[in-house]
Scaffold this motif. Structure first.
Motif, PDB file in Angstrom:
ATOM      1  N   PRO A  97      -0.579   3.610  -3.229  1.00 21.09           N
ATOM      2  CA  PRO A  97      -1.682   4.057  -2.594  1.00 21.09           C
ATOM      3  C   PRO A  97      -3.095   3.512  -2.960  1.00 21.09           C
ATOM      4  N   ARG A 106       1.000  -1.396  -0.071  1.00 18.62           N
ATOM      5  CA  ARG A 106       0.118   0.090  -0.197  1.00 18.62           C
ATOM      6  C   ARG A 106       1.109   1.539  -0.082  1.00 18.62           C
ATOM      7  N   ALA A 107       1.779   1.037   0.622  1.00 15.79           N
ATOM      8  CA  ALA A 107       2.950   2.245   0.757  1.00 15.79           C
ATOM      9  C   ALA A 107       3.405   2.585  -0.848  1.00 15.79           C
TER      10      ALA A 107
END
Lengths: 227, 477
Positions: free
Chosen positions: B26, B22-23
Motif C-alpha cells: 500500500p 499498490r494492492a
C-alpha cells in the motif's frame, strides 16, 4: 624591480610629432594609450602607429572588436600580418593583451578597452618592457553618439597618452586633431594630422599649442628634440 | 516500469500494473519514468566506464558494452585479471547507488546473455575463454537478443532454451526456423557462440597515445589535480617524442569515486609536444573540474596527433630572462592560448573575398595560415563596418546626395558628400543582399566620416510601404 632596458626609438616620420617626443620618436616595448572620444579617428591613428611599428615584416595582435579589413589595409597595415582576437569585455581583452605581450614574435599588441586603470596599465607597461613588445591601448568610445561623454582621464601608467578626434577636413583627406596629452620626458602638444586614403600618407597639417613648432611639411630638423 | 531492489524483495515485478503493485504494497512510492534522464545517466556512466577501457558502447536504454580485451591485466595477472576487473567495476557502480549485473565472455552476445540472464550474483558471471557455450545452453532464448514475439513464437513450438535451438539445428537444420522467424535467430546464436563476427561501436574513437594515473587515496584539491595533469603530460610528451609526433588535440578524463567522469579537451593550431605549453593550455580549464568526493583515476589521451620533426620545435630563446613563472611564448603557443580561452572562431586573420557586398568582402582565415598575399585595393572603405546596416532618416539634396541625417536620435549635418558608388546585388548568392545600394561617403560638421547607402531595386511586397531606404553601414577614420 630592476630598471627596464632602455627603449628602442621609432621615428614616426612625422617631424613635428617626432620632435615633441623624447629622443625623437615613439618608444618601442612600452605602453601607449590612444583615446578616441568620438568617431574612428583614434582607431585610424592607432592603425597608422601599428603599421609603422610592424614595419614590413612584423606581426601584430589586435584584441577587441575587429575593424573592417579593406579599411584597415588602407593604413598600410597588411591584414595578413594582423591576428585578431575578438575579445569582450575589458577583463578578457586585458588578459589577451598581456598574453600577446609575452610573445616576442609579435611587434605590437593593440587592445581596445573602455577603462584602463593604473593597476592594469602598470601590468601592461611591465609586460611590454619585459618582452619588448609595444602595447597600444585604444580607448575608443563605445557609444557611437559622442555626446555621452569622453573617457575619463584617470592617472595613467602609459609612456604616452594621445587623444585623437575627427576634425572637419579638406576635400579627399581625413583630418584629425591629435593631442599629445602626456609624454614622459616630452612636452604635451597638439597637432592636426591629415590622412589621405589614396596614398595612405599621414602628414602634419599644423602643429598648434606650441609656439616654436617646426614648420609643417618635410625637412624639419629632428636633431634638436624638445626638452 | 522499473523496480528497485527493495521493491523486488516485496514481490513487485517490472511487468506488474501500478494498481496491482499498490494492492501488494500500500505505501508504494511511484515516480514517473524519465527516459531522457535515464539516457543522460547512462551516458554519464559510459563516460566513467572508460576508466576500464577506451572502447565503451551503449547497449539499448539500460546497458553498456565494454571491450576489455587487453585491459584486464592492469587489475591482476592472467585469468584473474578479468575477475578482478569485473568485481572492481561492480563494487564501484553499486557504491554509487546503482544496481548492476555483469557478464564477461568472449563475445558481446554471450556477455549480454550472461549479464542479463545469469549475472545476478554478487560478482557477475565470467565465461572463461572458449567456455561460454555450456553456460549459454541453459539460458532462455530471450538471452539471444531476439524480439519478444520471436521468443514467444519459439516457446509455442517447444523451443525455450538455447540448448533447444542447438538441438533443433542438429536435427533439422536451420531452414525451418529461419523461414518462420527470420535468419536473425541463427545470426544471434552464432554471434553468442563466437561463430559470427560482431563488433561493438565505441562512443569515442580510441587514441593510440594515452597515459593514466590511479590514486589509492582519491584526490580532491586543485593542486592535486594540476599535479596529476602535469605528470601525465610529461609522460605523454616523452612518448610523443619517441614517436616523432605532436598533439593537435588532448583530452583528459577525471574518473570520480562516485562513478562519474569529467572530460576536458584542448586543441593546438600546430602539433606540439612541449609539456610546458600543453600544460598551460590545460591549466586554463582545470578550474572546471569538480572533484566531487574525490578522483581516483586520471587519464590523458591524444585523439589527434601529427608528425612533428624535432627541428620544428621552437625552443625558448636562450637569452630570455629566467626564473620567472611567466615565460615567453611562441606565436603558435599564443594562438593556442587565445583559442582555447576564447573559443573557436574568435581568433584568426582576415582575408578578402570576391564580393560586391561589403559585409561579404571579408572572410576569416586561420591565424597561422601562410600569408595569402591578398590584394585589398578597393575604393575607399570604412575602418569600421557595422555588423548590420543601421536605418537612418535622411534628407537628400541635389542628385540625391544626403544633406542631413538622423542616426540614433542625433542629427548630423552633412558638409561634404562623395558618391554614389553603386554596388549591384549578387542575386545568385543565397546570403547576399537583394537590393542595389548607392553608397555615399559623407562628412558631418564635426568631421566624422560615415558610409551611408540608399537602397533601391527589388523589394518584397511587404516592405513596399517602408519609408526608410537609407542605412548607415560604417564609419571612416
Amino acid at each position: 624591480m630592476a630598471a627596464p632596458p632602455p627603449a628602442r626609438i621609432l621615428p614616426l616620420g612625422l617631424p613635428a610629432l617626432d620632435v615633441a617626443l623624447p629622443e625623437g620618436g615613439l618608444a618601442l616595448g612600452r605602453l601607449h594609450e590612444v583615446l578616441a572620444p568620438a568617431g574612428e579617428a583614434g582607431t585610424g591613428f592607432a592603425a597608422a602607429l601599428l603599421a609603422r611599428i610592424a614595419g614590413a615584416q612584423g606581426r601584430v595582435l589586435w584584441c577587441g572588436p575587429a575593424p573592417y579589413g579593406p579599411g584597415l589595409a588602407a593604413f598600410g597595415l597588411d591584414p595578413d600580418r594582423v591576428i585578431f582576437a575578438r575579445t569582450a569585455p575589458d577583463a578578457e581583452t586585458l588578459w589577451a593583451i598581456e598574453e600577446g605581450l609575452r610573445c616576442p614574435s609579435l611587434a605590437a599588441v593593440l587592445g581596445e578597452v573602455g577603462v584602463l586603470d593604473l593597476t592594469a596599465g602598470r601590468r601592461l607597461q611591465l609586460a611590454a618592457e619585459r618582452w619588448g613588445v609595444t602595447a597600444l591601448a585604444l580607448r575608443r568610445h563605445r557609444r557611437p553618439d559622442h555626446r555621452l561623454g569622453a573617457p575619463r582621464l584617470e592617472p595613467s601608467a602609459a609612456t604616452t597618452r594621445w587623444r585623437v578626434a575627427p576634425m572637419p577636413g579638406a576635400a579627399d583627406r581625413a583630418r584629425w586633431n591629435v593631442e599629445l596629452l602626456r609624454c614622459r620626458g616630452g612636452t604635451p602638444r597638439d597637432f592636426v594630422l591629415e590622412w589621405s586614403h589614396e596614398t595612405g600618407d599621414l602628414a602634419v597639417a599644423a602643429a598648434v599649442g606650441h609656439r616654436s613648432a617646426s614648420p609643417f611639411g618635410s625637412g624639419a630638423p629632428q636633431a634638436d628634440a624638445a626638452d | 516500469m522499473a523496480v528497485d531492489d527493495a521493491a523486488d524483495a516485496l514481490g513487485i515485478a517490472p511487468a506488474m500494473g501500478l494498481a496491482d503493485a499498490r494492492a501488494l504494497v500500500p505505501g508504494l512510492a511511484a515516480l514517473p519514468a524519465d527516459p531522457a534522464g535515464d539516457a543522460r545517466a547512462l551516458a554519464r556512466l559510459a563516460d566513467w566506464a572508460e576508466r576500464y577501457t577506451p572502447s565503451v558502447a551503449l547497449d539499448g536504454a539500460d546497458g553498456l558494452f565494454l571491450d576489455v580485451t587487453g585491459c584486464a591485466h592492469l587489475f591482476a595477472p592472467g585469468i584473474e585479471g578479468e575477475a578482478a576487473l569485473l568485481a572492481d567495476l561492480l563494487r564501484r557502480v553499486r557504491r554509487s547507488g546503482l544496481s548492476a549485473h555483469a557478464g564477461l565472455a568472449d563475445t558481446p552476445g554471450a556477455a549480454w546473455a550472461l549479464a542479463r540472464f545469469a549475472g545476478q550474483g554478487e560478482d557477475g558471471v565470467i565465461a572463461a575463454p572458449g567456455q561460454a557455450e555450456p553456460l549459454l545452453d541453459s539460458l532462455p532464448t530471450a538471452a539471444l537478443r531476439l524480439a519478444p514475439d520471436a521468443v514467444a513464437g519459439m516457446a509455442r513450438v517447444g523451443l525455450r532454451r538455447i540448448a533447444d535451438l542447438c538441438r533443433q539445428e542438429r536435427q533439422s537444420g536451420r531452414a525451418p526456423l529461419a523461414a518462420r522467424f527470420g535468419p536473425v535467430v541463427w545470426r544471434r546464436l552464432d554471434q553468442a557462440r563466437g561463430r559470427a563476427e560482431e563488433a561493438i561501436a565505441p562512443r569515442r574513437p580510441s587514441a593510440p597515445h594515452h597515459a593514466r594515473m590511479a590514486f589509492a587515496e582519491p584526490i580532491a584539491t586543485a593542486a592535486g589535480i594540476a599535479r596529476a595533469a602535469g605528470q601525465l603530460i610529461e609522460t605523454l610528451a616523452a612518448r610523443f617524442a619517441a614517436d616523432g609526433v605532436g598533439a593537435r588535440r588532448i583530452a583528459i578524463a577525471f574518473f570520480r569515486v562516485d562513478a562519474q567522469a569529467q572530460w576536458l579537451e584542448i586543441g593546438t593550431a600546430r602539433p606540439s609536444r612541449d609539456p610546458r605549453h600543453l600544460f598551460r593550455l590545460l591549466e586554463e580549464k582545470l578550474g572546471q573540474v569538480d572533484p566531487g568526493f574525490g578522483i581516483d583515476l586520471v587519464e590523458l589521451s591524444a585523439p589527434e596527433v601529427e608528425t612533428l620533426a624535432a627541428a620544428q620545435i621552437d625552443f625558448p630563446s636562450a637569452d630570455a630572462p629566467p626564473a620567472h613563472n611567466a615565460a615567453a611564448s611562441s606565436l603558435a603557443e599564443l594562438v593556442d592560448r587565445l583559442d582555447n580561452r576564447l573559443g573557436s572562431g574568435r581568433v584568426g586573420r582576415l582575408a578578402p573575398r570576391e564580393s560586391h557586398a561589403p559585409e561579404r568582402a571579408v572572410q576569416a582565415t586561420a591565424a597561422l595560415a601562410p600569408p595569402a598575399g591578398a590584394d585589398w585595393t578597393l575604393p575607399p572603405r570604412p575602418l569600421r563596418l557595422f555588423p548590420r546596416p543601421e536605418p537612418v532618416d535622411v534628407i537628400a539634396g541635389a542628385a540625391s546626395a544626403p544633406s542631413l541625417f538622423r542616426w540614433r536620435a542625433h542629427l548630423h549635418r552633412v558638409c561634404t558628400a562623395e558618391g554614389p558608388e553603386r554596388l549591384a546585388p549578387e542575386w545568385w548568392l543565397a546570403d547576399a543582399p537583394r537590393t542595389t545600394r548607392d553608397y555615399w561617403r559623407v562628412e558631418d560638421e564635426a568631421g566624422r566620416r560615415f558610409w551611408l547607402f540608399q537602397e533601391s531595386g527589388v523589394r518584397s511586397q511587404k516592405s513596399e510601404d517602408r519609408k526608410n531606404t537609407w542605412f548607415l553601414h560604417g564609419e571612416f577614420a
